[in-house]
Write a protein that holds these residues in place. Structure first.
Motif, short mmCIF file in Angstrom:
data_model
loop_
_atom_site.label_atom_id
_atom_site.label_comp_id
_atom_site.label_asym_id
_atom_site.label_seq_id
_atom_site.Cartn_x
_atom_site.Cartn_y
_atom_site.Cartn_z
N LEU A 162 23.31 45.64 12.07
CA LEU A 162 24.27 45.81 13.07
C LEU A 162 23.76 45.42 13.89
N VAL A 163 22.03 44.97 14.79
CA VAL A 163 21.86 44.03 15.46
C VAL A 163 22.52 42.63 16.03
N GLU A 164 21.97 42.87 17.56
CA GLU A 164 22.95 41.57 17.75
C GLU A 164 22.05 40.66 18.45
N PRO A 165 21.10 39.75 16.92
CA PRO A 165 20.03 38.90 17.51
C PRO A 165 20.64 37.60 18.53
N THR A 166 20.07 37.33 19.17
CA THR A 166 19.59 36.50 20.05
C THR A 166 19.30 35.00 19.13
N VAL A 167 19.79 34.62 19.38
CA VAL A 167 19.72 33.02 18.41
C VAL A 167 19.92 31.14 19.40
N VAL A 168 18.41 31.34 18.96
CA VAL A 168 18.60 29.44 19.58
C VAL A 168 18.20 28.72 17.94
N ALA A 169 18.59 27.87 17.83
CA ALA A 169 19.38 26.73 16.88
C ALA A 169 19.30 25.51 17.34
N VAL A 170 18.50 24.61 17.32
CA VAL A 170 17.49 23.39 17.66
C VAL A 170 17.90 22.18 17.05
N GLU A 171 18.38 21.25 17.06
CA GLU A 171 17.92 19.56 15.61
C GLU A 171 18.02 18.71 16.60
N ARG A 172 18.03 17.11 15.77
CA ARG A 172 17.89 16.49 16.34
C ARG A 172 19.70 14.98 15.54
N ASP A 173 20.65 14.83 16.39
CA ASP A 173 21.38 13.94 15.07
C ASP A 173 21.19 12.64 15.37
N PRO A 174 22.01 11.95 14.30
CA PRO A 174 21.30 10.57 13.35
C PRO A 174 20.95 9.55 14.51
N SER A 175 21.35 9.99 16.08
CA SER A 175 20.86 9.04 17.06
C SER A 175 19.52 9.53 17.28
N GLY A 176 18.58 10.41 17.17
CA GLY A 176 17.55 10.92 17.61
C GLY A 176 17.77 11.99 18.97
N ARG A 177 18.16 12.16 19.48
CA ARG A 177 19.44 13.19 20.63
C ARG A 177 19.30 14.76 20.41
N HIS A 178 18.14 15.55 20.94
CA HIS A 178 17.90 16.86 20.80
C HIS A 178 19.50 17.64 21.52
N ILE A 179 19.89 18.45 20.25
CA ILE A 179 20.92 18.94 20.67
C ILE A 179 20.98 20.84 20.52
N ALA A 180 21.31 21.00 20.73
CA ALA A 180 21.29 22.68 20.61
C ALA A 180 22.55 23.51 19.45
N ARG A 181 22.18 23.53 18.64
CA ARG A 181 23.43 23.87 17.04
C ARG A 181 23.98 24.52 17.49
N GLU A 182 22.71 26.15 18.04
CA GLU A 182 23.98 27.57 18.06
C GLU A 182 22.66 28.06 19.47
N LEU A 183 23.29 28.73 20.30
CA LEU A 183 23.18 29.24 21.13
C LEU A 183 23.98 30.40 21.10
N ARG A 184 23.45 31.64 20.94
CA ARG A 184 24.35 32.93 21.30
C ARG A 184 23.33 34.04 21.71
N PRO A 185 23.95 34.98 22.86
CA PRO A 185 22.97 35.89 22.84
C PRO A 185 23.63 37.11 22.53
N GLY A 186 22.00 37.63 22.75
CA GLY A 186 21.99 38.59 21.40
C GLY A 186 21.67 39.75 22.92
N ALA A 187 21.13 41.73 22.19
CA ALA A 187 21.29 42.66 22.82
C ALA A 187 20.72 42.68 24.08
N PHE A 188 19.52 41.97 24.37
CA PHE A 188 18.95 41.67 25.62
C PHE A 188 18.87 40.72 25.80
N LEU A 189 18.80 38.93 25.25
CA LEU A 189 18.71 37.98 26.02
C LEU A 189 19.72 37.17 25.50
N ALA A 190 19.57 36.35 26.60
CA ALA A 190 20.20 35.33 26.15
C ALA A 190 20.18 33.69 26.79
N PRO A 191 20.37 32.58 25.76
CA PRO A 191 19.69 31.35 25.53
C PRO A 191 20.11 30.82 26.52
#
Length: 261
Positions: free
Chosen positions: A11-40
């Motif tokens: 029932l808790v709304e987590p703040t989610v930050v998930a980052v990775e590198r694509d095949p070209s080596g570029r950094h991308i944010a796979r998921e940025l999800r705001p939670g109950a208290f913090l927003a990325p």
């Protein structure tokens, strides 16, 4: 007295930050999800990493609040977390709250987390946990400060648990019980000190200049922890350690060999 109601995890709304590198080596944010208290919130991009701010969206912590963070860094990716402001746990009036972070860093990944002070006001009672899983070759640099009470206060209670594994083995396990002021203020524990701050390097020897309060971990990594009666007195010194350890030759250096101690 107010009862403490803490929601189940589902029932808790987590703040989610998930980052990775694509095949070209570029950094991308796979998921940025705001939670109950913090927003990325993405910051100006850096050529070698993603920079994400954790921005507060509501007041807290209050009795019954449950702040949950899920942070993941993919293989070879680099993430810098920035906190524009600190967090205050207010008088809980007999209740409790929780602050929890779950961190996973994959092989070759790196996380820098420069956390702002966490203030535990008089009357607050907080359960805080940091669970970190580092794959082989992963690194994390973490700065945090706990402050017991606002100006003129004795401060509330906090129990801070930290559990870090590196390549499946325990690297740092700590249970810091500061719930009872009468106990924590004894000589040999905290005494008169109300501010507890640390810079911790996980997964790599940070190198840098010698420091009298540096402690080697059970594997690759080190920690400098400081105590004082007020937070500003240690923040400047912690900032110097942080900059020293993240400089070239520190844990953020690509290709830095992992060594024990």
């Amino acid at each position: 007295m107010t009862a403490a109601f803490v929601e189940p995890d589902e029932l808790v709304e987590p703040t989610v930050v998930a980052v990775e590198r694509d095949p070209s080596g570029r950094h991308i944010a796979r998921e940025l999800r705001p939670g109950a208290f913090l927003a990325p919130r993405p910051l100006r991009p850096s050529p070698d990493r993603l920079r994400i701010a954790l921005v507060g969206t509501r007041a807290g912590l209050l009795a019954g609040d449950d702040l949950l963070l899920d942070i993941s860094v993919g293989p070879g990716a680099r993430l810098e977390l920035v906190e524009p402001s600190g967090l205050v746990a207010y008088d809980h009036r007999g209740g409790t709250s929780r602050w929890r972070a779950r961190v996973e860093v994959a092989e070759g990944g790196e996380l820098h987390w420069d956390a702002r002070p966490f203030v535990i006001s008089s009357g607050a009672r907080v359960e805080r946990s940091m669970d970190v899983s580092l794959a082989a070759g992963a690194r994390m640099l973490w700065r945090d400060t706990l402050v017991l009470g606002r100006s003129g206060e004795r401060g509330g209670g906090v129990r801070a648990r930290t559990h870090v594994t590196y390549d499946g083995c325990e690297l740092l396990v700590e249970d810091l019980d500061l719930l009872d002021p009468d106990v924590r203020e004894l000589p040999g524990i905290l005494g008169p000190h109300r501010a507890i701050g640390a810079v911790t390097a996980l997964g790599a020897d940070p190198g840098g200049r010698p420091h009298p309060y540096r402690m080697a971990l059970a594997g690759p990594g080190a920690q400098v922890r400081l105590l004082d009666t007020v937070a500003p007195a240690i923040e400047a010194e912690l900032a110097a350690v942080w900059e020293d350890w993240r400089a070239p030759g520190g844990p953020g250096t690509p290709g830095l060999p992992v060594t024990n101690g």
